[in-house]
Design a protein around this motif. Structure first.
Motif, PDB file in Angstrom:
ATOM      1  N   VAL A 178      54.981  20.920 -67.646  1.00 42.32           N
ATOM      2  CA  VAL A 178      55.003  22.004 -66.654  1.00 42.32           C
ATOM      3  C   VAL A 178      56.427  22.285 -66.186  1.00 42.32           C
ATOM      4  N   HIS A 179      57.413  21.906 -66.982  1.00 38.54           N
ATOM      5  CA  HIS A 179      58.814  22.267 -66.757  1.00 38.54           C
ATOM      6  C   HIS A 179      59.359  21.732 -65.434  1.00 38.54           C
ATOM      7  N   LEU A 180      59.021  20.491 -65.074  1.00 43.15           N
ATOM      8  CA  LEU A 180      59.550  19.890 -63.850  1.00 43.15           C
ATOM      9  C   LEU A 180      60.723  18.974 -64.181  1.00 43.15           C
ATOM     10  N   LEU A 181      61.349  18.467 -63.133  1.00 42.24           N
ATOM     11  CA  LEU A 181      62.436  17.490 -63.268  1.00 42.24           C
ATOM     12  C   LEU A 181      61.948  16.161 -62.684  1.00 42.24           C
ATOM     13  N   PRO A 182      61.267  15.366 -63.476  1.00 44.01           N
ATOM     14  CA  PRO A 182      60.680  14.124 -62.957  1.00 44.01           C
ATOM     15  C   PRO A 182      61.696  13.168 -62.353  1.00 44.01           C
ATOM     16  N   GLN A 183      62.931  13.166 -62.850  1.00 43.62           N
ATOM     17  CA  GLN A 183      63.934  12.243 -62.332  1.00 43.62           C
ATOM     18  C   GLN A 183      64.252  12.551 -60.870  1.00 43.62           C
ATOM     19  N   GLN A 184      64.468  13.827 -60.556  1.00 40.46           N
ATOM     20  CA  GLN A 184      64.750  14.203 -59.170  1.00 40.46           C
ATOM     21  C   GLN A 184      63.529  13.966 -58.278  1.00 40.46           C
ATOM     22  N   LEU A 185      62.361  14.265 -58.800  1.00 41.67           N
ATOM     23  CA  LEU A 185      61.136  14.016 -58.030  1.00 41.67           C
ATOM     24  C   LEU A 185      61.000  12.529 -57.712  1.00 41.67           C
ATOM     25  N   PHE A 186      61.353  11.702 -58.665  1.00 37.93           N
ATOM     26  CA  PHE A 186      61.277  10.252 -58.454  1.00 37.93           C
ATOM     27  C   PHE A 186      62.227   9.799 -57.351  1.00 37.93           C
TER      28      PHE A 186
ATOM     29  N   HIS B  10      63.597  11.486 -54.828  1.00 38.90           N
ATOM     30  CA  HIS B  10      63.216  11.970 -53.486  1.00 38.90           C
ATOM     31  C   HIS B  10      61.902  11.353 -53.018  1.00 38.90           C
ATOM     32  N   SER B  11      60.992  11.111 -53.933  1.00 39.49           N
ATOM     33  CA  SER B  11      59.715  10.493 -53.546  1.00 39.49           C
ATOM     34  C   SER B  11      59.926   9.046 -53.125  1.00 39.49           C
ATOM     35  N   LYS B  12      60.783   8.330 -53.874  1.00 41.18           N
ATOM     36  CA  LYS B  12      61.038   6.930 -53.538  1.00 41.18           C
ATOM     37  C   LYS B  12      61.775   6.814 -52.206  1.00 41.18           C
ATOM     38  N   ALA B  13      62.677   7.758 -51.920  1.00 43.94           N
ATOM     39  CA  ALA B  13      63.420   7.752 -50.657  1.00 43.94           C
ATOM     40  C   ALA B  13      62.629   8.407 -49.518  1.00 43.94           C
TER      41      ALA B  13
ATOM     42  N   HIS C 172      52.917   7.075 -60.146  1.00 44.92           N
ATOM     43  CA  HIS C 172      52.525   6.369 -58.928  1.00 44.92           C
ATOM     44  C   HIS C 172      53.385   6.803 -57.739  1.00 44.92           C
ATOM     45  N   TYR C 173      54.671   7.008 -57.964  1.00 50.21           N
ATOM     46  CA  TYR C 173      55.541   7.492 -56.889  1.00 50.21           C
ATOM     47  C   TYR C 173      55.136   8.911 -56.461  1.00 50.21           C
ATOM     48  N   TYR C 174      54.789   9.718 -57.466  1.00 46.65           N
ATOM     49  CA  TYR C 174      54.401  11.092 -57.140  1.00 46.65           C
ATOM     50  C   TYR C 174      53.094  11.119 -56.339  1.00 46.65           C
ATOM     51  N   ARG C 175      52.162  10.293 -56.750  1.00 52.86           N
ATOM     52  CA  ARG C 175      50.878  10.251 -56.036  1.00 52.86           C
ATOM     53  C   ARG C 175      51.071   9.782 -54.600  1.00 52.86           C
ATOM     54  N   LYS C 176      51.916   8.764 -54.440  1.00 48.63           N
ATOM     55  CA  LYS C 176      52.171   8.254 -53.084  1.00 48.63           C
ATOM     56  C   LYS C 176      52.831   9.336 -52.225  1.00 48.63           C
ATOM     57  N   ALA C 177      53.773  10.049 -52.801  1.00 47.08           N
ATOM     58  CA  ALA C 177      54.451  11.111 -52.049  1.00 47.08           C
ATOM     59  C   ALA C 177      53.468  12.228 -51.691  1.00 47.08           C
ATOM     60  N   LYS C 178      52.629  12.612 -52.627  1.00 42.51           N
ATOM     61  CA  LYS C 178      51.642  13.665 -52.345  1.00 42.51           C
ATOM     62  C   LYS C 178      50.690  13.244 -51.236  1.00 42.51           C
ATOM     63  N   SER C 179      50.263  11.980 -51.305  1.00 39.64           N
ATOM     64  CA  SER C 179      49.338  11.484 -50.281  1.00 39.64           C
ATOM     65  C   SER C 179      49.989  11.500 -48.900  1.00 39.64           C
ATOM     66  N   ASP C 180      51.239  11.038 -48.822  1.00 41.06           N
ATOM     67  CA  ASP C 180      51.929  11.031 -47.528  1.00 41.06           C
ATOM     68  C   ASP C 180      52.137  12.449 -47.002  1.00 41.06           C
ATOM     69  N   ILE C 181      52.467  13.341 -47.902  1.00 41.63           N
ATOM     70  CA  ILE C 181      52.674  14.732 -47.480  1.00 41.63           C
ATOM     71  C   ILE C 181      51.372  15.336 -46.975  1.00 41.63           C
ATOM     72  N   ARG C 182      50.282  15.023 -47.651  1.00 38.19           N
ATOM     73  CA  ARG C 182      48.988  15.557 -47.210  1.00 38.19           C
ATOM     74  C   ARG C 182      48.615  15.002 -45.837  1.00 38.19           C
ATOM     75  N   VAL C 183      48.855  13.698 -45.643  1.00 37.10           N
ATOM     76  CA  VAL C 183      48.570  13.096 -44.339  1.00 37.10           C
ATOM     77  C   VAL C 183      49.433  13.747 -43.255  1.00 37.10           C
ATOM     78  N   GLU C 184      50.734  13.875 -43.573  1.00 41.46           N
ATOM     79  CA  GLU C 184      51.644  14.500 -42.609  1.00 41.46           C
ATOM     80  C   GLU C 184      51.235  15.942 -42.333  1.00 41.46           C
ATOM     81  N   ARG C 185      50.814  16.630 -43.371  1.00 40.80           N
ATOM     82  CA  ARG C 185      50.383  18.021 -43.209  1.00 40.80           C
ATOM     83  C   ARG C 185      49.111  18.102 -42.371  1.00 40.80           C
TER      84      ARG C 185
END
Length: 691
Positions: free
Chosen positions: A396-404, A406-409, A441-454
């Protein structure tokens, strides 16, 4: 970019040509472990654990209670919400518990579940069968799909009745038989064994959506399934069965649409935006079962595979079957694992279960039990070397390295700037990562936290909106009360002014009325005086006259007695005179009967005075007549008579009848009796005198 036209797409598919998508990987399939044997039906477990919510949407209302007896296929929940489908009893038995239980979720959290102990009889609930569904209203048909509890069987769990009731024009109805995830062969065995039922489900969807073309896509690593579907559709020119080149993740919704039509679904769009609707082959089979045979979704094929099971294969597992029961049936080999590990789903997109007691749900398609050396677990995570292999593999033309990073931080705002939620979590990036970083796993954790925060932010916004709405409402009510009080005050002031004005007018009117009444009274008094002189006395006057006559007779009687004692030579005349006077008085008394209506006359007082004067005049005249007729000596008789007359006159003048005497009826009678007695005594005295 202009989308390929319908005719061009059909022409290309007719030639067996397809498009492709960027990225993707070619992992080892290992499908041969489980697709060589037919699907089997395991024995019933000791207890079924049925989660209340097994789909994207809201929970339903629980319809049963602990201790209830249920039948196979009986609804356990019900809801009127659009994004809600019911769950059903997988077998007949007794509800033994309703409460939280760990479910199939990466977080390992507990959800509300209904536990049923089977009775072994497999007694079915009543089934609603539609033999000729084309005669039914489409809304009723969609309602049957909803009531059967059917959701997307490919893994998303989206309520099927929502997609089946779309109002937009559908050009392509795509049936997904790709099953690109390694190890999983559930759809492969379903297409081989139930191709006719799948075609029946496709016909029902065609009737509901009226697409211009139907395309069944099957990956070319499933030749037996391809031939089975091709054979079932050989007489159907409106259905295109297409073999798709094996490439992971070709089974993704957006990727498969791009492969078959060359159209790309917009980033924030849906497949229907490019004229496409997609269903899984398992969903088509469930629709046919629900409409043509009346069976709700209470079972599905689950692949149990991996080198740590003795009998890998596919099983017809009832919804709510505990995972450990299926592992026992497949022959779990604990010695192949240093630590127990069960993955629900495939090695690319699946997640490790925290507890083997979790139940099978509607989207469970595989249970992978790998041996220790079978999979790369990512436990040897090393630092990223920035090789960009993950970006090359991303479909889907993403940049997994940058996502990793920012998600980890936990820099979630920056992660969203890199379109974190566009990630389909296919795992291609983690598969090619040389550092074995579990990126998904990092992406899923980030999505979950964002959903909770949202969610928290949405709750706070809603609370703030409620507070502001309440504050505005209270302010509005305050202003309304003040306006109401001001209006009431103005009304009171206006009423006071009107009352004052009315009071002044009333006073003037009352003064005029009193003046008119006074003039009328004066006029009435004058008329009464004239009437008194010209006419006979009224009833009250007659009463007063009767009283005066009685007094006169008494005085006349006294005078007669005095004359008798003095030896009058002509006593008879004196007695006769007294007798005549008494007779006249008595006659006046007897014949006068005052009516009661005149007692309350407003001019009674004045008439009383007039009547008294008239009575005195009459008494005086009677006394004079009696004196003239008396034959007594001039010295005594006239004095006596005059004295009697004077006394009578004086008595008449000084005697003023009381009001009680006028009103009392008994007094009138007594007066008449006294007058008659006096007359009789006077007459008798005169007779004795003559003798």
């Amino acid at each position: 970019m202009q989308l390929p036209q319908f005719e061009d797409i059909i022409s290309r598919l007719g030639k067996g040509q397809t498009w492709s998508f960027s990225g993707g990987v070619h992992p080892l399939g290992n499908k041969h472990l489980s697709n060589q044997t037919c699907t089997v039906r395991p024995p019933l477990p000791e207890v079924f654990i049925v989660p209340v919510r097994q789909h994207i949407g809201t929970d339903g209302k629980i319809l049963v209670s602990e201790g209830d007896l249920v039948k196979k296929g009986q609804p356990l929940t019900q809801s009127s919400q659009a994004f809600a489908v019911p769950v059903h009893a997988p077998t007949s038995g007794t509800v033994i518990a309703i409460g939280d239980h760990v479910t199939a979720h990466p977080s390992g959290l507990s959800e509300t579940c209904i536990q049923i102990k089977p009775d072994g009889h497999e007694t079915w609930d009543s089934l609603e069968v539609s033999t000729n569904y084309t005669e039914l209203d489409k809304r009723d048909l969609v309602a049957q799909i909803c009531n059967a509890g059917i959701t997307g069987m490919g893994g998303a769990g989206f309520p099927t009745h929502i997609k089946a009731s779309g109002s937009k024009t559908v050009e392509f109805l795509i049936i997904n038989g790709i099953e690109c995830e390694p190890y999983i062969t559930a759809d492969d065995r379903l297409m081989r064994e139930q191709s006719a039922s799948i075609l029946e489900g496709i016909d029902i969807l065609t009737h509901l959506l009226c697409p211009r073309a139907v395309v069944i896509a099957i990956e070319d690593n499933k030749p037996d399934a391809f031939e089975a579907i091709k054979q079932a559709c050989q007489s159907r020119s409106d259905i295109h069965v297409i073999a798709v080149p094996t490439k992971y993740p070709a089974g993704g919704e957006k990727q498969l649409i791009q492969i078959l039509t060359g159209r790309e679904v917009p980033r924030d769009g849906l497949p229907i935006d490019v004229g496409v609707t997609m269903f899984n082959v398992g969903t088509c089979f469930a629709i046919a079962d629900a409409i043509l045979r009346g069976k709700p979704l209470i079972e599905r094929i689950v692949t149990v595979t991996g080198k740590a099971v003795e009998r890998p294969g596919n099983y017809w597992a009832c919804i709510g079957t505990p995972v450990n029961h299926l592992l026992k049936v497949a022959g779990y080999l604990s010695d192949k694992q240093s630590q127990p590990e069960v993955i629900m789903g495939g090695p690319m997109m699946g997640f490790t279960l925290n507890d083997a007691a979790v139940p099978v749900v509607k989207i469970t398609n595989c249970l992978l039990v790998p041996a220790d050396d079978e999979l790369t677990h990512g436990s040897n995570e090393r630092a990223c070397i920035r090789c960009s292999a993950c970006a090359d593999a991303c479909p889907v033309h993403l940049l997994p390295q940058q996502l990793f990073w920012h998600s980890k931080a936990k820099e979630y705002d920056k992660a969203q700037d890199y379109n974190l939620f566009d990630c389909i979590e296919c795992g291609a990036c983690a598969y090619v990562c040389p550092s074995e970083i579990p990126l998904v796993h990092y992406y899923r954790k980030a999505k979950s936290d964002i959903r909770v925060e949202r969610d928290e932010r949405n709750k706070a916004d809603k609370a703030k909106a409620r507070f502001e709405a309440r504050k505005a409402r209270l302010e509005r009510e305050k202003l309304e009360r003040e306006a109401k009080h001001l209006k009431a005050k103005e009304a009171r002031l206006a009423a006071t002014d009107n009352k004052a004005s009315t009071s002044s007018k009333d006073k003037v009117a009352a003064a005029l009325a009193r003046a008119k009444a006074k003039r009328a009274e004066q006029s009435a008094t004058a008329d009464t005086k004239v009437d008194t002189k010209e006419t006979a006395p009224t009833a009250n006057d007659n009463k007063k006259a009767a009283v005066a006559a009685a007094i006169a007779r008494a005085k006349a009687k006294k005078a007669a007695q005095q004359a008798s004692q003095q030896g009058d030579s002509s006593p008879a005349k004196t007695a006769d005179t007294a007798d005549n006077t008494a007779d006249n008085s008595a006659d006046n008394t007897v014949t006068t009967e005052p009516p009661q209506d005149n007692v309350v006359d407003a001019q009674a007082e004045k008439k009383k005075r007039v009547a008294a004067a008239v009575a005195r005049a009459k008494a005086k005249k009677a006394a004079q007549q009696a004196s003239q007729q008396a034959e007594t000596p001039p010295v005594q008789t006239p004095d006596t008579a005059g004295s009697a007359a004077d006394n009578s006159t004086d008595s008449t003048v000084t005697t003023e009848p009381s009001q009680d005497t006028v009103v009392d009826a008994q007094a009138e009678k007594k007066k008449r009796i006294a007058a008659a007695v006096a007359k009789a005594k006077a007459k008798k005295a005169a007779q004795e005198k003559n003798k």
